[in-house]
Structure formats: structure tokens, C-alpha cells
Scaffold this motif. Structure first.
Motif, PDB file in Angstrom:
ATOM      1  N   MET A   1     -33.158 -13.420  -8.993  1.00 47.80           N
ATOM      2  CA  MET A   1     -33.910 -13.124 -10.229  1.00 47.80           C
ATOM      3  C   MET A   1     -34.180 -14.429 -10.983  1.00 47.80           C
ATOM      4  O   MET A   1     -33.274 -15.252 -11.123  1.00 47.80           O
ATOM      5  N   ARG A   3     -34.426 -17.183 -13.715  1.00 50.29           N
ATOM      6  CA  ARG A   3     -33.616 -17.429 -14.920  1.00 50.29           C
ATOM      7  C   ARG A   3     -34.397 -18.369 -15.844  1.00 50.29           C
ATOM      8  O   ARG A   3     -34.828 -19.448 -15.432  1.00 50.29           O
ATOM      9  N   ALA A  26     -38.561  -7.837 -14.434  1.00 51.15           N
ATOM     10  CA  ALA A  26     -37.138  -8.220 -14.453  1.00 51.15           C
ATOM     11  C   ALA A  26     -36.929  -9.733 -14.331  1.00 51.15           C
ATOM     12  O   ALA A  26     -37.553 -10.406 -13.493  1.00 51.15           O
ATOM     13  N   CYS A  27     -36.082 -10.255 -15.192  1.00 49.69           N
ATOM     14  CA  CYS A  27     -35.711 -11.667 -15.157  1.00 49.69           C
ATOM     15  C   CYS A  27     -34.435 -11.822 -15.988  1.00 49.69           C
ATOM     16  O   CYS A  27     -33.938 -10.834 -16.534  1.00 49.69           O
ATOM     17  N   GLU A  28     -33.935 -13.054 -16.065  1.00 46.06           N
ATOM     18  CA  GLU A  28     -32.776 -13.286 -16.929  1.00 46.06           C
ATOM     19  C   GLU A  28     -33.152 -14.330 -17.970  1.00 46.06           C
ATOM     20  O   GLU A  28     -33.728 -15.368 -17.638  1.00 46.06           O
ATOM     21  N   ILE A  30     -31.643 -16.731 -20.991  1.00 44.27           N
ATOM     22  CA  ILE A  30     -30.416 -17.253 -21.596  1.00 44.27           C
ATOM     23  C   ILE A  30     -30.812 -18.049 -22.833  1.00 44.27           C
ATOM     24  O   ILE A  30     -31.503 -19.067 -22.742  1.00 44.27           O
ATOM     25  N   ILE A 118     -34.448  -6.644 -17.768  1.00 45.90           N
ATOM     26  CA  ILE A 118     -34.372  -8.040 -18.224  1.00 45.90           C
ATOM     27  C   ILE A 118     -32.986  -8.261 -18.829  1.00 45.90           C
ATOM     28  O   ILE A 118     -32.593  -7.564 -19.770  1.00 45.90           O
ATOM     29  N   LYS A 119     -32.265  -9.213 -18.233  1.00 42.07           N
ATOM     30  CA  LYS A 119     -30.905  -9.473 -18.729  1.00 42.07           C
ATOM     31  C   LYS A 119     -30.977 -10.583 -19.779  1.00 42.07           C
ATOM     32  O   LYS A 119     -31.571 -11.636 -19.535  1.00 42.07           O
ATOM     33  N   ILE A 120     -30.375 -10.318 -20.953  1.00 40.34           N
ATOM     34  CA  ILE A 120     -30.403 -11.345 -22.000  1.00 40.34           C
ATOM     35  C   ILE A 120     -28.987 -11.784 -22.334  1.00 40.34           C
ATOM     36  O   ILE A 120     -28.114 -10.949 -22.612  1.00 40.34           O
ATOM     37  N   THR A 121     -28.769 -13.085 -22.302  1.00 43.15           N
ATOM     38  CA  THR A 121     -27.460 -13.626 -22.670  1.00 43.15           C
ATOM     39  C   THR A 121     -27.668 -14.578 -23.843  1.00 43.15           C
ATOM     40  O   THR A 121     -28.523 -15.462 -23.771  1.00 43.15           O
TER      41      THR A 121
END
Ligand SMILES: Cc1cc2nc3c(=O)[nH]c(=O)nc-3n(C[C@H](O)[C@H](O)[C@H](O)COP(=O)(O)OP(=O)(O)OC[C@H]3O[C@@H](n4cnc5c(N)ncnc54)[C@H](O)[C@@H]3O)c2cc1C
Length: 461
Positions: A1, A3, A26-28, A30, A118-121
Motif C-alpha cells: 500500500m 505510504r 486505499a493508502c496510508e 502518516i 485509508i490508514k491514518i497515523t
């Protein structure tokens, strides 16, 4: 994925992330920003409710395609529900309220990320170095951690002001000198028996004077700037003037632009109107006009016209202006034209040596505190504790000749390298584009940039 790292989570960084949530598959993502200023940056995390936006409510939407988004949000709040919408649209509300709006925008959009994969950190840290390789970028954090991403956005925004150039540079760790004017400590617990010296005479000077008063300071305040221009109020928010724009042509020289603006200012003055609507009418065209100037013309603008432009452009609400003028009339605030020569520590006090331009003399004054309100620093050689300076030294970024920003392709937002090519994986926006665009500071410009940058970064399936 894929980033995507975003360094800085003020307006530019967090709105880029929100735009990505809407546009990308979809993506990440940060996002790195210290917790206290996340979403808000310096501008919208003020120490006082009384610090106001310098743009009216109706023009502060975070989204270019929903111009009333902020106004609608305000009108739904219980404190504003019964107020006249047109009046509120034309009012200058508090920057704290705008910070609440940005947090709410974030909280409302954030859940959509999970729905779209979508992953968010969010990391409560500061980036201290950046290692850029052809296909990866490694962000090194204050705690020593290294985070590798595929693409990186530099959304670092406003840097604290540059220290005045003085002889006694050993003075600078002095506890009564505040390089950062945007924190409460700068205006709190100040001894009223001696004056305070403010270096700079713009919008932050106004906030600082009011902040000092609000925190009980009752002594005299001196403010010094090269020209000592009077700060101006917003007087004609409702007036539209389009005659100047009709006469703008392609590739105008600085002299031609100056003559055209002067002619139209003369015209409006005949109606008893200030230069305000003429200057405002130029706003949508300033980036294009700036791009059309030669390097020599840009340098001439910076040395001769920048201060004049700053005064005409950066105005304050009328009632705030009245407060400042009252303090001047009462002999509590002295705005001077001149230059700081030296700061000398004297038993917990500071002797300020300055050149008084009006009298042509070097004078000195004993003060209890100095607050630097000269505006965000743009010359990265002077920015300490920043990965940007390292990147500059490594040739990973370059600055324009006037050291206003980072050289960048303003269509793709890709950052230029010292060898003249562009990074495929490093992008920037906001204040870092000042050298390329001159006007790249206000929400008005940044909201468009965040949307366009997200288009560049988004993952398409
Ligand atoms: C006092 C003040 C008042 C203003 N008022 C208005 C106004 O009324 N209307 C308007 O349109 N504009 C106003 N502006 C302009 C303002 O700069 C923009 O509207 C906007 O806040 C800029 O957002 P930004 O995210 O680009 O920068 P910033 O708001 O400066 O945010 C940058 C963020 O990046 C973080 N950061 C920086 N370096 C690093 C690093 N190495 N690692 C991790 N994080 C980092 C910072 O901590 C900060 O949170 C004002 C500016 C100031 C300074």
C-alpha cells in the motif's frame, strides 16, 4: 500500500490529508505534528480569544468549492444562531474559533478514511532530518525513530521570526527576549515599571500589544520597524473595484504595475475611498503578476515596495485599529521607524540600542522585555533545529535568490533539487511557495493548493 508522509499538520498538512481522504483509494497517510498545534498550526492556536482573523468569516471556508462552509458552521453554533448572517459573514471572528472549526472539520472527515481503507497515523513528534532516495523518503523524528514513506509532503508553514542582526550575538539566550511571539509566555508576567520593545510593526505587533494589555501590562510599549508605517484598518469591505483589473495585461513590468496601481488609487481617493478596494482587486492576479517579473524586479519590489504592500494588504478590523490608535494617543504605544543596533543585558533588564530614522540618531532605552514580531522567517539558512536547513545543505532543496521559499513546480508541487531536476516523491505547499508565488499564505490560497496537491498524490484504482 502506498505510504504518504506529511510533515506538519497545520491547515496545509491536515487539509491535504482531508482532500486525500476524499480523492484517494486505499493508502496510508502518516501525519507528523506536535499534538498541541495539530490542525491549527500557530495561527489558529492563539493564546487569547481576542485575537481575530484578519479575513472575514465569509472568506475563510476550508474548501474552495464550498465557499460558505465556515460561515454555515459558525451559524449553527448556539452563540451565533440568532445573529444576522450577513453581519457575521462580514465580521472578523476569533482565530480560536477558527481553530475549533479546523478540528471539527478533521473529526468529521477522519471516519471516512477507515471506510475507504485509508490508514491514518498521527505522530506527536518533530521531523529533524529527511533522507531522500529515488523511490523512498525517510523522515527522522526527534525521538530518533525513522519512518520510510513512498512520497513526502513538506507542510511546515510558518517558522519563528529571525533574530535581529545585532553586534552582541551572545545576548540571544536571554530569558527576557522572545523570538516566538505567538506563545502566551511572550506576553505574560511582564514588569510594568519598564517599557517593552516590540521589534516589527505588523499584525503580530497588534496581537502582542493587545496580549500584553490583556495580561495586565500597563507600561509603555515601543515598536520599531524600518519604515514605521501606520497599520491600516479594513474600511471598505463591501466595495468592489474592477477597473484596474480590466487594464491588466500579460507580462507587465513592475514599473507598469506600479503606475497602474497608483493611477487607480488616485481615482478612488477622489471618491474619498482608501486604496483598499484597489489593492484587494489585485489579489486574484498577484501570483501571475509575480511570476511574470524578472529576478531584478522581484528584488526591487522587496527592497522598495514590500513594506508599502504589506501595510496596504495586511489590515486589521476597525475596532482593533481604534484600540491601537487610542494607546498611541494616550502615550502608551510608540511606533517608530528605525533599526535595532544592539541588545545589552543589564541586571535583568535590557538596554536596546536603536537607530531612530526620523532623528537620524542612535538612541538607547532600558526595557524589561523584547518581543520579536518581525514575521515568519523564510531564509532556511537561519532556521535552526529544522530538517529544511539540512536538506538545503545536502542540495535536496534550493531556495529562490531572495530566500523567500523553496523552489517548486507550482503545477505539480514537486520540490526542485540543487541540480535543477525535480524530486518525484517530495512535494511542498503553503508559505514554502512564497518565492514562486509571493502570495501563498492565506487560507484563500492554501485551500486550492491542498486540493490540487491531493490530486497529484491520490491513489487511483
Ligand atoms: C499569527 C497568524 C495569524 C494568521 N491569520 C490568518 C487569517 O486570519 N486568515 C488567513 O487566511 N491566514 C492567516 N494567517 C496565515 C496562515 O499562515 C495560514 O492561514 C495557515 O495557518 C498556514 O497553515 P500551514 O499549515 O501552511 O502552516 P502552519 O499553520 O504554520 O502549520 C505548520 C505546522 O507544521 C508543524 N511543523 C513545522 N515543522 C515541523 C517539523 N519539522 N516536524 C513536524 N511538524 C512541523 C508546525 O508545528 C505547525 O503545526 C495567519 C498567520 C499567522 C502566523
Amino acid at each position: 500500500m502506498k505510504r504518504i508522509g506529511i510533515i506538519g499538520g497545520g491547515f496545509s498538512g491536515s487539509l491535504t490529508a482531508i482532500q486525500l481522504i476524499h480523492k484517494s483509494a486505499a493508502c496510508e497517510i502518516i501525519l507528523i505534528n506536535e499534538r498541541e498545534t495539530f490542525n491549527k498550526g500557530f495561527a489558529y492556536n492563539p493564546y487569547s480569544d481576542k485575537q481575530l482573523l484578519n479575513v472575514i468569516t465569509g472568506k475563510m471556508s476550508a474548501f474552495a468549492d464550498q465557499p460558505d462552509h465556515f460561515l454555515d458552521w459558525v451559524m449553527q453554533k448556539s452563540a451565533f444562531k440568532d445573529r444576522d448572517r450577513t453581519l457575521i459573514s462580514n465580521s472578523f471572528l476569533s482565530r480560536k474559533l477558527y481553530g475549533d472549526y479546523l478540528v471539527d472539520v478533521w473529526n468529521k472527515n477522519f471516519p471516512l478514511a477507515a471506510e475507504k481503507g485509508i490508514k491514518i497515523t498521527i505522530i506527536d513528534q518533530f521531523v529533524v532530518d529527511l533522507d531522500i532516495a529515488p523511490t523512498t523518503v525517510t523522515m527522522v523524528l526527534d525521538n530518533g525513530e525513522a519512518i520510510e514513506v513512498d512520497q513526502c509532503v513538506i507542510a511546515t508553514g510558518n517558522q519563528v521570526p529571525r533574530n535581529p542582526n545585532i553586534q552582541n550575538t551572545a545576548f540571544y539566550p536571554n530569558k527576557n527576549y522572545f523570538q516566538n511571539p505567538w506563545i502566551l509566555a511572550a506576553v505574560k508576567d511582564v514588569d510594568s515599571n519598564l517599557p517593552v520593545m516590540i521589534v516589527g510593526n505588523g499584525l503580530t505587533m497588534v496581537d502582542t500589544v493587545l496580549g500584553l494589555k490583556e495580561n495586565g501590562f500597563n507600561g509603555e510599549i515601543f515598536s520599531i520597524s524600518p519604515k514605521g508605517f501606520n497599520i491600516l484598518p479594513h474600511r471598505h469591505n463591501g466595495l468592489k473595484y474592477d477597473k484596474l483589473v480590466e487594464e491588466l495585461t500579460e507580462n507587465m513590468s513592475l514599473r507598469e504595475i506600479y503606475q497602474l496601481v497608483s493611477k487607480h488609487i488616485k481615482t478612488v481617493r477622489e471618491y474619498g475611498v482608501s486604496a483598499e478596494p484597489v489593492i484587494d482587486s489585485l489579489r486574484p492576479h498577484t501570483q501571475r503578476l509575480w511570476k511574470g517579473l524578472s529576478e531584478a524586479e522581484k528584488a526591487l519590489f522587496m527592497s522598495r515596495l514590500r513594506h508599502l504592500w504589506g501595510v496596504a494588504r495586511h489590515r486589521i478590523p476597525l475596532h482593533t485599529h481604534d484600540k491601537i490608535q487610542q494607546l498611541r494617543i494616550d502615550g502608551k504605544l510608540h511606533i517608530q521607524s528605525g533599526r535595532i543596533v544592539d541588545f545589552i543585558e543589564k541586571q535583568n533588564r535590557i538596554e536596546v540600542h536603536y537607530f531612530d530614522k526620523k532623528e537620524g540618531l542612535t538612541k538607547s532605552i532600558l526595557v524589561s522585555r523584547i518581543i520579536n514580531c518581525t514575521g515568519p522567517e523564510t531564509d532556511l539558512r537561519n532556521v535552526e533545529k529544522s530538517f529544511l536547513k539540512n536538506c538545503l545543505l545536502k542540495g535536496d532543496i534550493v531556495q529562490d535568490a531572495l530566500k523567500l521559499g523553496i523552489n517548486t513546480n507550482t503545477d505539480t508541487y514537486q520540490v526542485k533539487k540543487a541540480d535543477g531536476s525535480y524530486h518525484s516523491n517530495v512535494f511542498t505547499l503553503g508559505g514554502n511557495l512564497k518565492g514562486e508565488l509571493w502570495e501563498s499564505t492565506a487560507v484563500n490560497e492554501l485551500r486550492i493548493q491542498t486540493e490540487r496537491l491531493a490530486e497529484q498524490l491520490k491513489v487511483v484504482v
